[in-house]
Each structure stands twice: as C-alpha cells, then as structure tokens.
Enzyme design. Structure first.
Site, PDB file in Angstrom:
ATOM      1  N   CYS A 360       0.855  -1.196   0.000  1.00 17.49           N
ATOM      2  CA  CYS A 360       0.000   0.000   0.000  1.00 17.49           C
ATOM      3  C   CYS A 360       0.886   1.239   0.000  1.00 17.49           C
ATOM      4  O   CYS A 360       1.753   1.390   0.857  1.00 17.49           O
ATOM      5  CB  CYS A 360      -0.892  -0.022   1.238  1.00 17.49           C
ATOM      6  SG  CYS A 360      -1.633   1.554   1.686  1.00 17.49           S
ATOM      7  N   CYS A 363       0.617   3.308   3.209  1.00 18.88           N
ATOM      8  CA  CYS A 363       1.220   2.558   4.320  1.00 18.88           C
ATOM      9  C   CYS A 363       2.742   2.537   4.194  1.00 18.88           C
ATOM     10  O   CYS A 363       3.465   2.632   5.187  1.00 18.88           O
ATOM     11  CB  CYS A 363       0.690   1.130   4.346  1.00 18.88           C
ATOM     12  SG  CYS A 363      -1.100   0.994   4.476  1.00 18.88           S
TER      13      CYS A 363
END
Length: 434
Positions: A360, A363
């Site tokens: 991600c 992230c």
C-alpha cells in the site's frame, strides 16, 4: 482507568514499565498536556510537513505478486480480489477503484512549493551531512505533503501485510534461529496472538539490548495499529468518506480478553518506544540549540517560528524526570558491546528495507518515515560523545543530521505522541458506551 465490559484495563496501563524506571501515568500527563500540543503545531510547519521519499523502490526480499491486497490497488489493472462474492457483491473493478482512493498518495504540490524545494536542496547540499540517504538522491524520490496524506485506514491487510510484519519479527528480532512459528494469514487474530506471545516469551530471556530491540519493533507496530483504529473509514455515504475512531477495531487489537492479555504488552511497548525517542530528543537538543542551526525554508519568519517551537519541545524534554538510561545498554565487555551494536544496527537496517515490500503506497510512506525516525533516534543515542563534542561555531564538522532525518525524527515522535493521546480518547469513548 477504563474498562471493556467487566475487564478492567487499568491493570494493563499503570505502574512502572519494564527495563526502565518510569511509570505510565507520568508519561500520560507529560505527553497529553505538554508535548502533544507542541509537537502537533511543529509538524504542521513547512519544514516538517514535506518529506522526500522513494515509493518506487522494489522489494529486495520477494517478488511482487502483482495482486490486489484487499482494498489497496496501487498497481492497475487489479486482476484479483481476495474475498467471497457470495458475501460481498462489489465488482472487482469497484473494489479496485475504492482501494485506489484509500491507499493512493495525494501528490498535489503547488508550483511555489516545487520551486522552494530546489532552493532547499541547494541549501542542504552546502552542508557537510553525516551521510547520504538513497531516497534523497534517487531520481524516483519525490517530496510528499504529509498533511495531504494523513496516516489512516487503507484496507491493507491479509497475506501481503501479514508477510511484511512476519518478516520483520521472524527474521530481524533477536531469538534462537531454530524457532519456527508457522502462522496462518487467513486467521489473523489467532496468528497475531501466537506470533506476539511466542516472541514475548523469548524476549523474557534475552539480554537488555535484545529485549529493547524487540520492544521497539512491537511498540512501532502498536502505534501504527492505533493510528489505523483512530482514523478508520466509518462511512462512505453521499460520496464523502467519514473517518474517525473505531472502538470495535481497537478492542479487537488491544482488549485483553480478545488478545489473551497480549494487548497489554503491546500498549506497554508503545510507551517504551515513546521513552526511547523522547530520550533521543533530549540528547540531540545541543545540536539544534546552536544559533547557526536553521530549519531552512527560505522564509525567515517561518523558520524562526519553527525553530522556537522545536526549542520549546526540547525544553520540555529536559523537565521530564524519568528518562530511559541508555548507558545500561552495550555496557559490558568492549568487544561484545561492539558486536551487539553492529548486530543491532544491521537488524534495524534490514527492517527499513522490508518497508519497501509494503504493498500500500500510503502505508509504505508512513512505514518508511516512522522507521527512519526510529533509526535516527538510535543514531543519536549511539552518538552521545560526538554530540557532546560538537564545535560551537562550525556547522560542517562533527555530528550531522540531514533534513530527511530531522523531518522523520520529529514526525515519528509526533506519531507516538498522537498514539498515546488517542488512547485517552478511546478511554473516553469506551466509558461513554458502557
């Protein structure tokens, strides 16, 4: 003190922390009333809101499987969604589009900002920095506005996320090599409990340095989970997402009854990590207190305000009476201490490389920033003599921090401060719903 049902959580969050002489109540008061208001203001200033990062570096440990990680589809097209269509009728394309919005990076920057960055780079290049970081020099590295890309829930979970954290714990935490803990990513709650409990049992028998290393990683993991619980996707109605605290998700990760008491240790490790980074700020204060150290953005007034805020935070750290004593680490035989230090450094460096395997984008951004922030804190704690011997009037000799290290250090500490503040907020919410 707060409770989940009949389970009192005050047992988990009171008293003296292991491996140090500080109690949790003192940290709560110090953070929530003194540090948090200042650090929140600081990280909104221009110097600290822009972070240069390379989000395109390939994972050095395993090949990209090219699949959509639950709701995060940072690579298009997205050929597979890992859920049962009998349960969720969302089409693959809709899931991928939703994931792209949740996990995508907002790269909007004004032309004025872009011009300013060129000036910042020229200013930084004129400094004799302690080291060069790959992300700063790579043509794939870009400035990201952290205020436009807040750390929050993205839906990144399942086998991809499990593999990242499992690699961090399994391959990098100090423990006997013969130990193998097969974890099933399809049952994350039981898997997380087995992983954490197993590591905790080994941590009990480790020397201080190795326990500290494990607790730092656990504390970072805990802090990230708190951020995702506090800024969770609550509603997507009327085309506008609503973000806020998700008590149910918080309980799933930290309620002693649901984690077989592991939630208690996770939260204590968060406080321990806070103390480590707080100690680093205390130690590095003399570096920034020199008059010629300037948090340069090209705007004299802005730079002055930012420097004043930073010095206020340093002054608060000096008033904290129960700092972690890092002198107890690496204090044995010189050769053994040197070996442990190097092992410590290499393990942590390996963890920072694993962050390039996070699927991600958002992230990965926050994982890299917080890892670099912790790495900078460790660099400071291992450089006590160099900081003590800083030349008073020479900006180009001795201990140095790059702009990226400074930005990462304070933002990472800001994330820890926010986590402890959010614990108070969750306490209030749980009381209201009893």
């Amino acid at each position: 003190m707060f409770a989940w049902g009949s389970v009192c959580v005050c047992v988990c969050l009171t008293g003296v922390l292991d491996d140090c002489f500080c109690d949790i109540e003192s940290i709560d008061v110090f953070n929530n009333f003194k540090i948090y208001p200042l650090i929140r203001q600081l990280i909104e200033r221009d110097f600290f809101r822009y972070y240069k990062v390379n989000l395109k570096r390939p994972c050095p440990f395993w090949p990209d499987d090219g699949q959509c990680a639950i709701k995060d589809c940072h690579v298009e097209p997205c050929p597979e969604v890992r859920y049962s269509k009998a349960v969720n009728t969302m089409t693959e394309m809709e899931a991928c589009e939703q994931a792209h919005e949740l996990g995508a990076i907002n790269s909007t920057l004004s032309n004025q900002s872009k011009e300013a960055f060129e000036d910042w780079a020229r200013h930084d290049d004129a400094q004799d920095n302690f080291c060069e970081l790959d992300d700063e020099t790579s043509p794939d590295a870009d400035y990201v506005d952290l205020l436009l890309n807040p750390e929050r829930y993205t839906g990144y979970k399942g086998p991809s996320a499990w593999r990242v954290w499992n690699s961090i714990y399994e391959e990098n935490c100090f423990k006997p090599r013969s130990v193998y803990r097969p974890l099933n990513p399809l049952t994350p709650s039981r898997g997380e409990i087995r992983l954490s409990l197993s590591l905790f049992m080994f941590a009990l028998g480790l020397c201080l340095e190795k326990r500290v290393f494990y607790r730092l990683i656990s504390g970072l993991h805990t802090s990230i989970n708190i951020h995702l619980c506090a800024q969770h996707l609550l509603d997507e109605g009327w085309g506008k997402a609503l973000w806020g605290p998700n008590v149910q998700e918080f309980r799933r990760r930290f309620d002693p009854a649901e984690t077989k008491e592991e939630g208690t240790r996770r939260l204590k490790n968060l406080y321990f990590l806070f103390l480590i980074e707080l100690r680093a700020l205390f130690k590095v204060a003399p570096y920034f207190e020199r008059t010629f150290i300037n948090l340069y953005t090209g705007n004299t007034q802005e730079d002055s305000i930012t420097k004043d805020l930073l010095l206020q935070i340093f002054n608060e750290t000096k008033g904290f009476p129960m700092h972690f004593d890092e002198k107890s680490m690496f204090a044995g035989h010189k050769l053994e201490a040197k070996r442990l230090k190097e092992e410590f450094r290499l393990h942590f460096k390996n963890i920072s490389r694993i962050m390039d395997c996070v699927g991600c984008s958002k992230c990965r951004l926050w994982g890299k920033l917080q890892t670099q922030g912790l790495g900078t804190a460790l660099k400071i704690l291992f450089s006590e003599m160099e900081i003590k011997n800083l030349p008073e009037h020479s900006p180009s000799k001795g201990f140095q921090l790059t702009r990226q290290e400074i930005v990462a250090l304070l933002n990472a500490f800001g994330r820890l401060s926010t986590s402890i503040k959010e614990l108070h907020n969750f306490s209030t919410l749980i009381k209201e719903h009893r």
